[in-house]
Design a protein around this motif. Structure first.
Motif, PDB file in Angstrom:
ATOM      1  N   THR A  62       0.830  -1.204   0.000  1.00 35.25           N
ATOM      2  CA  THR A  62       0.000   0.000   0.000  1.00 35.25           C
ATOM      3  C   THR A  62       0.864   1.253   0.000  1.00 35.25           C
ATOM      4  O   THR A  62       0.594   2.211  -0.731  1.00 35.25           O
ATOM      5  N   PHE A  63       1.920   1.236   0.805  1.00 34.79           N
ATOM      6  CA  PHE A  63       2.807   2.400   0.904  1.00 34.79           C
ATOM      7  C   PHE A  63       3.429   2.715  -0.454  1.00 34.79           C
ATOM      8  O   PHE A  63       3.462   3.870  -0.893  1.00 34.79           O
ATOM      9  N   LYS A  64       3.889   1.661  -1.125  1.00 30.61           N
ATOM     10  CA  LYS A  64       4.549   1.870  -2.422  1.00 30.61           C
ATOM     11  C   LYS A  64       3.555   2.366  -3.471  1.00 30.61           C
ATOM     12  O   LYS A  64       3.913   3.190  -4.322  1.00 30.61           O
ATOM     13  N   SER A  65       2.323   1.859  -3.396  1.00 30.33           N
ATOM     14  CA  SER A  65       1.325   2.300  -4.379  1.00 30.33           C
ATOM     15  C   SER A  65       1.006   3.779  -4.202  1.00 30.33           C
ATOM     16  O   SER A  65       0.677   4.473  -5.164  1.00 30.33           O
ATOM     17  N   VAL A  66       1.133   4.279  -2.974  1.00 31.28           N
ATOM     18  CA  VAL A  66       0.830   5.685  -2.703  1.00 31.28           C
ATOM     19  C   VAL A  66       2.049   6.570  -2.939  1.00 31.28           C
ATOM     20  O   VAL A  66       1.954   7.630  -3.574  1.00 31.28           O
ATOM     21  N   GLU A 125      12.998   2.488   1.321  1.00 32.73           N
ATOM     22  CA  GLU A 125      13.566   3.438   0.344  1.00 32.73           C
ATOM     23  C   GLU A 125      13.169   4.873   0.714  1.00 32.73           C
ATOM     24  O   GLU A 125      13.975   5.812   0.576  1.00 32.73           O
ATOM     25  N   TYR A 126      11.947   5.046   1.179  1.00 31.93           N
ATOM     26  CA  TYR A 126      11.484   6.371   1.578  1.00 31.93           C
ATOM     27  C   TYR A 126      12.320   6.901   2.724  1.00 31.93           C
ATOM     28  O   TYR A 126      12.766   8.053   2.711  1.00 31.93           O
ATOM     29  N   ARG A 127      12.592   6.005   3.724  1.00 28.66           N
ATOM     30  CA  ARG A 127      13.389   6.423   4.883  1.00 28.66           C
ATOM     31  C   ARG A 127      14.799   6.789   4.455  1.00 28.66           C
ATOM     32  O   ARG A 127      15.366   7.804   4.894  1.00 28.66           O
ATOM     33  N   ARG A 128      15.387   5.962   3.581  1.00 29.81           N
ATOM     34  CA  ARG A 128      16.756   6.217   3.144  1.00 29.81           C
ATOM     35  C   ARG A 128      16.837   7.539   2.386  1.00 29.81           C
ATOM     36  O   ARG A 128      17.744   8.338   2.597  1.00 29.81           O
ATOM     37  N   ASN A 129      15.883   7.769   1.525  1.00 30.19           N
ATOM     38  CA  ASN A 129      15.884   9.018   0.742  1.00 30.19           C
ATOM     39  C   ASN A 129      15.758  10.229   1.647  1.00 30.19           C
ATOM     40  O   ASN A 129      16.398  11.269   1.424  1.00 30.19           O
TER      41      ASN A 129
END
Length: 482
Positions: free
Chosen positions: A459-463, A470-474
């Motif tokens: 769900t997170f990736k679809s949004v 990856e979001y945290r690393r970025n």
């Protein structure tokens, strides 16, 4: 020429005259025939005739007697005598009585045509003069009614033109201008039409031209200075005609009648009526109002009072609800002048339609307002419990709203459906935790209401377009080093 009457007892002569008239260059819309003066008078009393051709010697009532009766008519026809050579002296006598011309038998075609053309010219000139006089009369009547303090010199001038004979004021509902009413007509005065009619023309106006209308009629007056008194009487009689639905009501001085004991309408009634709007009790208020009109019809409620109460109700509806709903202002403005309607029955039909439609809008608005309040509670509940197992059935039950109605109302209120709104709240919180903490993704998943980590990650990736890690690393790479 609109109408022409041929009065002749000999059928062949009568039909010959009619045939010549039809073949003449002058267009006559309607040609009527009769055999004697009695039949002619019946026609003349029942309708307007422009021109009359009459023989002198006839049974029952001859032409001379018929001509003598013309003076009693409000608008006598232009009359031509048809006579034989032996009756020429009678023709001359008839002309002293107001006859315009004569024709000798046998009638010459060219002489008849010449006479018809002359009559047509006179009728057109009379019509133009009449129109000019009526236009002046309308302007002066309006001026007088709207300006009670008219200078004496102006009153004297008007009196010579329009008030030298006995007249009555007649008032009815608002009507378009009526041609050839035989009176001065003033349209659009407080939603009504006012007629100033000479005493001799009253029956023609009320029984033929205004037949079927509810009229208020003053007593007979003479002189311009009594116009306002006559107008007040006609208005009082018109209000009586309005509530009773009667055709013609003549003013009666209350001082000479036994006054009925009347019931008072409470001062609080208009406000009580208006406060019933938006509730199931609106019918109760409407029944009371209709009952007051019924009582006014039978003389136990003053007609002026019921009209004032009606206007007060309309004003209170406007001031109370104009900022709550979009009111039908055209309907409101039309109802503000009840006497523009023919009778109370017609007015109440329109009033009830407008009131019930207004009540329906209020009910819908109140229902919408209540729904918005419940959806607001639902949104607050979602924000407080997004970390728990949550679905639309749980939330709609929590605020006691029908499942389908909740779905529709929720989307109208938030701009998105329930599933997407809950997803938005959860992912927004997940992003905050990923940015601000070092908690494990599985723990974050549970904190935002996802028991299944894989479901959360999908769900997170679809949004967001990237996985939680990856979001945290970025985010961390973009932070300045300490």
């Amino acid at each position: 020429m609109k109408s022409l009457l041929v009065v002749e007892d000999e059928k062949m002569i009568r039909q010959g005259i009619v045939t010549m008239i039809r073949r003449s260059p002058v267009m006559v819309e309607e040609i009527l025939e009769c055999r004697n003066g009695e039949e002619a008078l019946e026609i003349l009393h029942s309708r307007q005739i422009d021109v009359m051709f009459t023989d002198i010697r006839m049974p029952k009532m001859d032409g001379i007697a018929l001509i003598g009766h013309l003076e009693s008519l409000p608008n006598p026809p232009k009359t031509i005598v048809v006579s034989g050579y032996d009756d020429f002296s009678y023709a001359v006598e008839a002309m002293r009585g107001g006859v315009l011309d004569y024709l000798l038998k046998p009638i010459e075609r060219e002489k008849l045509y010449e006479l018809l053309e002359k009559l047509e010219t006179e009728l057109k000139a009379d019509e133009q003069k009449h129109k000019r006089e009526l236009e002046i009369g309308r302007k002066e009547l309006r001026y007088l009614l709207l300006n009670p303090q008219v200078p004496q010199e102006e009153l004297a001038e008007m009196e010579q033109r329009f008030f030298s004979e006995k007249y009555r004021v007649c008032i009815c509902s608002d009507l378009p201008e009526i041609e050839n009413s035989g009176s001065v007509q003033l349209c659009g005065l407080d939603g009504q039409t006012v007629f100033l009619v000479k005493e001799g023309g009253l029956e023609e106006l009320t029984e033929r031209i205004l037949a079927g209308h509810c009229l208020g009629i003053s007593r007979a007056y003479q002189g311009v200075r009594l116009l306002w008194e006559a107008y007040g009487e006609a208005l009082a009689a018109r209000k009586r005609a309005f509530v009773t639905g009667k055709h013609a009501v003549f003013y009666e001085n209350p001082a000479v009648n036994d006054e009925k004991e009347q019931e008072e309408i409470p001062d609080t009634f208009p406000e009580q009526f208006v406060h019933l709007f938006g509730t199931e009790k609106i019918q109760t208020g409407m029944n009371r109002l209709e009952n007051y009109y019924f009582m006014a019809k039978h003389g136990s409620v003053d007609e002026e009072r019921i009209l004032d109460v009606t206007r007060e109700i309309l004003d209170k509806i406007l001031t109370t609800y104009k900022n709550v709903i979009e009111l039908d202002m055209d309907g409101y403005l039309g109802l503000k002048q009840p006497l523009a309607f023919e009778s109370a029955a017609g007015f109440m039909e329109r009033f009830k339609d407008w009131a019930y439609r207004t009540n329906q809008r209020l009910t819908e608005e109140f229902e919408d307002y209540r729904n918005k309040g419940k959806i607001s509670q639902a949104v607050a509940y979602i924000h407080e419990n997004y970390d728990k197992e949550l679905n639309m059935a749980v939330v709609s039950n929590h605020i006691s709203m029908n499942y389908s109605l909740f779905s529709l109302s929720f989307k109208q209120y938030t701009g998105m459906n329930f599933v997407n709104y809950l997803k938005m709240i959860r992912i927004r919180e997940a992003k905050r935790l990923l940015e601000e903490t070092d908690e494990k993704i599985i723990d974050i998943s549970q904190k935002v209401g996802y028991e299944n980590e894989k479901h959360f990650m999908k769900t997170f990736k679809s949004v967001c377009g990237v996985s939680p890690s990856e979001y945290r690393r970025n985010v961390q790479m973009g932070r300045p080093k300490e």
